[in-house]
Write a protein that holds these residues in place. Structure first.
Motif, PDB file in Angstrom:
ATOM      1  N   LEU A 230      44.362  35.416  42.949  1.00  0.00           N
ATOM      2  CA  LEU A 230      45.430  35.724  43.633  1.00  0.00           C
ATOM      3  C   LEU A 230      44.848  35.791  45.046  1.00  0.00           C
ATOM      4  N   GLY A 231      43.786  36.294  45.321  1.00  0.00           N
ATOM      5  CA  GLY A 231      42.965  36.284  46.585  1.00  0.00           C
ATOM      6  C   GLY A 231      42.657  35.037  47.076  1.00  0.00           C
ATOM      7  N   GLN A 232      42.079  34.421  46.299  1.00  0.00           N
ATOM      8  CA  GLN A 232      41.490  33.170  46.850  1.00  0.00           C
ATOM      9  C   GLN A 232      42.452  32.068  47.082  1.00  0.00           C
ATOM     10  N   LEU A 233      43.412  31.592  45.918  1.00  0.00           N
ATOM     11  CA  LEU A 233      43.768  30.447  45.899  1.00  0.00           C
ATOM     12  C   LEU A 233      45.234  30.674  46.669  1.00  0.00           C
ATOM     13  N   ALA A 234      45.934  31.840  46.384  1.00  0.00           N
ATOM     14  CA  ALA A 234      47.279  32.132  46.667  1.00  0.00           C
ATOM     15  C   ALA A 234      47.123  32.310  48.394  1.00  0.00           C
TER      16      ALA A 234
ATOM     17  N   PHE B  19      40.006  38.531  50.768  1.00  0.00           N
ATOM     18  CA  PHE B  19      41.050  39.110  49.830  1.00  0.00           C
ATOM     19  C   PHE B  19      40.660  39.090  48.308  1.00  0.00           C
ATOM     20  N   ALA B  20      39.843  37.924  48.365  1.00  0.00           N
ATOM     21  CA  ALA B  20      39.360  37.690  46.671  1.00  0.00           C
ATOM     22  C   ALA B  20      38.269  38.453  46.559  1.00  0.00           C
ATOM     23  N   SER B  21      37.493  38.995  47.509  1.00  0.00           N
ATOM     24  CA  SER B  21      36.597  40.123  47.278  1.00  0.00           C
ATOM     25  C   SER B  21      36.983  41.278  46.900  1.00  0.00           C
ATOM     26  N   PHE B  22      38.063  41.745  48.018  1.00  0.00           N
ATOM     27  CA  PHE B  22      38.216  43.049  47.902  1.00  0.00           C
ATOM     28  C   PHE B  22      39.197  43.420  46.739  1.00  0.00           C
ATOM     29  N   LEU B  23      40.037  42.552  46.324  1.00  0.00           N
ATOM     30  CA  LEU B  23      40.990  42.756  45.151  1.00  0.00           C
ATOM     31  C   LEU B  23      40.074  42.574  43.788  1.00  0.00           C
ATOM     32  N   SER B  24      38.958  41.801  43.743  1.00  0.00           N
ATOM     33  CA  SER B  24      38.276  41.639  42.488  1.00  0.00           C
ATOM     34  C   SER B  24      37.109  42.331  41.973  1.00  0.00           C
ATOM     35  N   LEU B  25      36.514  42.772  43.357  1.00  0.00           N
ATOM     36  CA  LEU B  25      35.082  43.390  43.140  1.00  0.00           C
ATOM     37  C   LEU B  25      35.218  44.494  42.170  1.00  0.00           C
ATOM     38  N   PRO B  26      36.001  45.561  42.184  1.00  0.00           N
ATOM     39  CA  PRO B  26      35.916  46.752  41.062  1.00  0.00           C
ATOM     40  C   PRO B  26      36.226  46.016  39.621  1.00  0.00           C
TER      41      PRO B  26
END
Length: 316
Positions: free
Chosen positions: A203-207, A238-245
């Motif tokens: 979601l963060g990376q591609l979208a 956004f990919a990092s922030f959304l997926s890190l947890p």
């Protein structure tokens, strides 16, 4: 009597392999896999450091707080520089499976959405791009979980005392020994947080990449190359922030093994792991190593997208 010559239809020119319908359908998957493997070969040391940061201080709220520089120094001091590439074979296999699937599916879904939008005389919405990213990421993560688990086991092996280390020789050796000793089902340990993490990351990376590039093209005069770099940086954040947890929990679940005495695992699942980490180590632990994670995600995304674009041009 004049002889008549039979009129024959000219046969259509043969379709070369590159432009065969099956080849065209497979190319997004092949190009995506090659691009992801190239990016992993470049970023693997950063990923190794990220995993070690996430596993440091497990179960303790207080104590020393390791840094990316400190972890790198310890790895190099205790072994060799090439130790930073521990698990590369697993990382490459993961990309060959996971990135092949996620970029291939996302490209396939995006083309279908674009055609539908053109038929309706409108543009593809961010919600449609987000849905394509979520679905592609989830399906790809489920397929690639065994390689991802092998990568975590190989990278965390050096944290154990010498007598407890598995000393995996390769990703194939790791997959075989894990499935033999713990059952084939163990290869899908942490699959749920892996899928959720992949959906959040996609979601963060591609979208966000597709949306950012569209907005930059519409509202700025940046060159196409600069649009790609800028959009990759935005998408990487956004990919990092959304997926890190979810990546943090996935790492903990995939690293865990049964206690030899009790036969119990430290965590029962995603929610149990999240609850214990929050209680014993604090909520901020979920974002430990964010800088390192971002440094891994953003360049990986940029290298992947640039290589994929180049391969798409070569295979037009």
């Amino acid at each position: 009597m004049a002889s008549s010559t039979p009129i024959t239809k000219e046969s259509p020119p043969p379709v070369d392999f590159l432009h065969h319908p099956w080849t065209r359908a497979a190319l997004p998957f092949a190009n995506g896999g090659l691009a992801g493997m190239t990016a992993t070969a470049v970023i693997q040391p950063v990923d190794m450091i990220k995993v070690r940061l996430q596993l440091a201080g497990e179960g303790a709220r207080t104590g020393p707080k390791p840094s990316a520089f400190g972890v790198t120094r310890d790895i190099v001091a205790s072994g060799k520089v090439r130790d930073l590439y521990t698990g590369l074979s697993a990382g490459l296999l993961r990309q060959a499976v996971y990135t092949t699937a996620r970029l291939g599916f996302f490209d396939t879904f995006s083309k279908a959405l674009t055609k539908r939008a053109e038929d309706a005389n409108r543009k593809v919405t961010f919600g449609e791009r987000a849905g394509a990213g979520l679905l592609a990421g989830g399906v790809a993560a489920m397929i690639g979980n065994p390689a991802d688990l092998a990568l975590i086991r190989m990278q965390s092996d050096g944290l154990k005392s010498p007598e407890k280390r598995a000393h995996y020789r390769s990703v194939i050796d790791a997959l075989f020994r894990i499935s033999k000793g713990e059952g084939v089902g163990a290869l899908w340990a942490g699959a749920f947080p892996t899928v959720v993490r992949a959906m959040a990351l996609n979601l963060g990376q591609l979208a966000f990449f597709a949306e950012s590039k569209s907005q930059l093209k519409q509202h700025t005069s940046l060159s196409q190359q600069n649009q790609t770099f800028a959009a990759s940086g935005i998408a990487g954040f956004f990919a990092s922030f959304l997926s890190l947890p979810f990546d943090f929990i996935k790492t903990r679940l995939q690293k865990q093994q049964k206690d030899p005495k009790t036969g119990q695992l430290p965590y029962k699942g995603l929610l149990d792991c999240a609850r214990k980490v929050a209680k014993e180590e604090g909520w901020l632990r979920f974002y430990r190593g964010f800088g390192t994670y971002y440094v891994r995600i953003a360049p990986h995304a940029m290298v992947t997208l640039i290589v994929a674009d180049y391969l798409n041009i070569l295979t037009k």
